[in-house]
Design an enzyme around this catalytic site. Structure first.
Site, PDB file in Angstrom:
ATOM      1  N   ASP A  97      22.675  26.024   6.128  1.00 49.44           N
ATOM      2  CA  ASP A  97      22.318  26.933   7.225  1.00 49.44           C
ATOM      3  C   ASP A  97      21.324  26.214   8.124  1.00 49.44           C
ATOM      4  OD1 ASP A  97      22.010  29.074   8.857  1.00 49.44           O
ATOM      5  OD2 ASP A  97      21.302  30.457   7.315  1.00 49.44           O
ATOM      6  N   ILE A  98      21.869  25.535   9.163  1.00 45.19           N
ATOM      7  CA  ILE A  98      21.031  24.708  10.041  1.00 45.19           C
ATOM      8  C   ILE A  98      21.017  25.227  11.478  1.00 45.19           C
ATOM      9  CG2 ILE A  98      21.358  22.661   8.605  1.00 45.19           C
ATOM     10  CD1 ILE A  98      23.419  21.689  10.680  1.00 45.19           C
ATOM     11  N   LYS A  99      22.004  26.049  11.847  1.00 49.84           N
ATOM     12  CA  LYS A  99      22.084  26.705  13.157  1.00 49.84           C
ATOM     13  C   LYS A  99      21.833  25.762  14.333  1.00 49.84           C
ATOM     14  CE  LYS A  99      20.973  31.376  11.563  1.00 49.84           C
ATOM     15  NZ  LYS A  99      20.582  31.119  10.158  1.00 49.84           N
ATOM     16  N   ARG A 100      22.482  24.621  14.332  1.00 47.07           N
ATOM     17  CA  ARG A 100      22.348  23.689  15.450  1.00 47.07           C
ATOM     18  C   ARG A 100      23.156  24.185  16.651  1.00 47.07           C
ATOM     19  NH1 ARG A 100      18.667  22.446  12.226  1.00 47.07           N
ATOM     20  NH2 ARG A 100      18.393  20.325  11.459  1.00 47.07           N
TER      21      ARG A 100
END
Length: 290
Positions: A97-100
């Site tokens: 879960d990095i939401k780039r």
């Protein structure tokens, strides 16, 4: 035909249920007896390891939220890498879960960082609100079949209404326009299960739209946040599934901190397992009652 990672995730849901264990591990979550005599990095990894060992067979996948590890600097990132390595060695499916949400060369580097090398994961989360070209640099990895993404569509936070719910000139909400574009982009990466390797993050906290969203985006696999601590219930989640599949439901604090409900610090991993099973069975029962 290409074998896509989404087929593996679909099959895991069939076998084990929809639970996605969120390893959003803060130091304050870890019992003192695990911290004792260990560095922060060692304590986080030991806690994660015991949670993984206790829940892998009743969970479809694990979601690791990188912010909790970045916040601790190098110590945290060491624990992050060791957690990813351990999950991979056990054959578990990893959602980073990095939401780039950046574009061009920057996004290409993010793709390399999280689909290859030390921080490799099976799926990553992306934010498309800068435009669809923020997703394109990740597509070469999807073409190989071994990687997938979950794009933010309609999130579970109250602030989702600030932008995602704005009306467009086409009588659709912003999030519906985003979902349409993701659906179109995902058609080139459709697995044998019927779902695409470009999934959507769809929060379960706006239940009035659940059936409509599931019907309108029948080929989109959902990563569903909002269960438990954010107020989502099993009957809410069931609306976003298709015969009990088509999505995974994340729970982080609800599982990681289950031991605190009964003051069972020494049995924190067993409590996590019990909570994951309870969650899985509640959602299965809710699906039957739709």
């Amino acid at each position: 035909m290409t074998n896509y990672i989404i087929d593996k995730l679909y099959n895991r849901v069939e076998e084990r249920g929809v639970v996605c264990v969120g390893l959003d591990t803060a130091l304050s979550y870890i019992p003192d007896h695990i911290k004792e005599g260990r560095t922060d990095s060692e304590a986080i990894f030991e806690f994660n390891k015991q949670i993984i060992d206790a829940t892998w067979d009743v969970s479809a996948c694990f979601k690791v939220q990188i912010a909790y590890y970045e916040a601790l600097g190098l110590e945290g990132l060491i624990a992050y890498k060791k957690t990813l390595d351990y999950l991979r060695d056990k054959g578990e499916i990893i959602i980073a879960d990095i939401k780039r949400g950046d574009i061009a060369a920057t996004a290409t580097m993010y793709a390399k960082a999280h689909f290859d090398g030390d921080f490799e994961a099976d799926f990553i989360t992306l934010s498309p609100y800068m435009g669809m070209d923020s997703i394109e640099p990740y597509l070469p990895y999807l073409e190989k079949g071994s990687k997938g993404v979950f794009s933010l569509v309609r999130t579970s936070n109250p602030g989702a209404e600030d932008i995602e719910y704005l009306d467009t000139t086409g009588d659709k909400k912003v999030y519906e326009v985003v979902a349409d574009k993701i659906t179109e982009m995902g058609k080139n990466y459709t697995g044998s299960c019927g779902y695409t390797a470009i999934g959507g993050v769809i929060g379960c906290t706006h239940v009035e739209e659940g059936k409509k969203i599931r019907s309108n985006y029948s080929n989109m696999f959902f990563l569903i946040p909002g269960y438990g601590a954010q107020g989502g219930k099993a009957e809410d989640v069931a609306l976003y599934l298709n015969n009990g599949n088509g999505g995974v439901v994340n729970s982080s604090r609800g599982i990681l901190l289950a031991y605190k409900k009964e003051n069972r610090e020494k049995e924190f991993a067993l409590c996590a397992r019990e909570e994951a099973i309870k969650m899985r069975d509640a959602i299965r029962e809710a699906v039957k009652n739709i």
